[in-house]
Scaffold this active site. Sequence first.
Site, PDB file in Angstrom:
ATOM      1  N   ALA A  33       0.839  -1.204   0.000  1.00  0.00           N
ATOM      2  CA  ALA A  33       0.000   0.000   0.000  1.00  0.00           C
ATOM      3  C   ALA A  33       0.864   1.241   0.000  1.00  0.00           C
ATOM      4  O   ALA A  33       2.061   1.184   0.271  1.00  0.00           O
ATOM      5  CB  ALA A  33      -0.899  -0.002   1.234  1.00  0.00           C
ATOM      6  N   ASN A  34       0.243   2.369  -0.282  1.00  0.00           N
ATOM      7  CA  ASN A  34       0.888   3.665  -0.123  1.00  0.00           C
ATOM      8  C   ASN A  34       0.514   4.212   1.235  1.00  0.00           C
ATOM      9  O   ASN A  34      -0.511   3.856   1.808  1.00  0.00           O
ATOM     10  CB  ASN A  34       0.400   4.635  -1.195  1.00  0.00           C
ATOM     11  N   ARG A  35       1.298   5.158   1.703  1.00  0.00           N
ATOM     12  CA  ARG A  35       1.027   5.846   2.945  1.00  0.00           C
ATOM     13  C   ARG A  35       0.036   6.969   2.660  1.00  0.00           C
ATOM     14  O   ARG A  35       0.344   7.868   1.887  1.00  0.00           O
ATOM     15  CB  ARG A  35       2.327   6.467   3.422  1.00  0.00           C
ATOM     16  N   ALA A  99      -3.576   8.361  -3.073  1.00  0.00           N
ATOM     17  CA  ALA A  99      -2.218   7.845  -3.233  1.00  0.00           C
ATOM     18  C   ALA A  99      -2.350   6.441  -3.825  1.00  0.00           C
ATOM     19  O   ALA A  99      -2.427   5.447  -3.104  1.00  0.00           O
ATOM     20  CB  ALA A  99      -1.507   7.811  -1.890  1.00  0.00           C
ATOM     21  N   VAL A 100      -2.447   6.407  -5.142  1.00  0.00           N
ATOM     22  CA  VAL A 100      -2.704   5.141  -5.839  1.00  0.00           C
ATOM     23  C   VAL A 100      -1.413   4.329  -5.908  1.00  0.00           C
ATOM     24  O   VAL A 100      -0.358   4.880  -6.264  1.00  0.00           O
ATOM     25  CB  VAL A 100      -3.212   5.417  -7.275  1.00  0.00           C
TER      26      VAL A 100
END
Length: 219
Positions: A33-35, A99-100
């Site tokens: 994942a992104n933050r 934040a893809v």
Amino acid sequence: VAAHFAHGPLAGRHVLVTAGPTHEPIDPVRFIANRSSGKQGFAIAAALAAAGARVSLVAGPVALPTPRGVDRIDVETAAEMAAAVARTLPADAAVMVAAVADWRVDAATAKIKKGAAPPALSLVENADILAGLAVHPQRPQLLIGFAAETGDLLEKAKAKRARKGVDWLVANDVAQGVFGTESNHVHLLTAAGTEDWGPASKAAIADRLVARIVETLAE
Ligand code: CTP
Ligand code: CA
């Protein structure tokens, strides 16, 4: 229902917002994942609704309540986000704050077990939702991207604005630890140049951005 009776400067307008991270499964129990807490995107969706817009908020996995008057569509992966975005069109404006994840994993259907050697992740690039919208037959009249950068913030952001084909790019320096906090420091990049908005709360940035959207859509 509330939207039918909406009043305010954006009454009758439809605005799309993406927010939060995406989760890309590795196997049934793990993901990359992104933050992103989703706070800035949710604050923008709330400010748009308060201004009378019909708001479609496509949200990745976040722990936030739905702002009043906002239509929320929950998604998990970038591919789901892209499909949900396409279903919300047409829209007068789009604010792409999510934040893809840039890559997905060729996911295993069964849980990967610990073994002698750690598994290698084979990554595949995700479609760029924002760049796709920029060339879409139903491109929103006002297309706004966000960029989180480290180092040489403005140089990278200027190049990104051009590359993505967006009208405005909101750039923030994430070296300063904005994730999950209530405040942010952004620059707004438009065709006219760059504005330093200074340190401000995410709510204040949302209000200022929505005021500019109101101004621009009224022209
Ligand atoms: N974005 C998107 N779909 C993607 C990747 C990004 O819609 N698959 C959008 C983000 O929501 C943001 C903008 O594009 O509005 C910029 O995202 P960013 O990650 O900064 O840009 P990238 O082009 O992915 O470049 P990089 O991560 O390499 O800096
Ligand atoms: Ca990216």
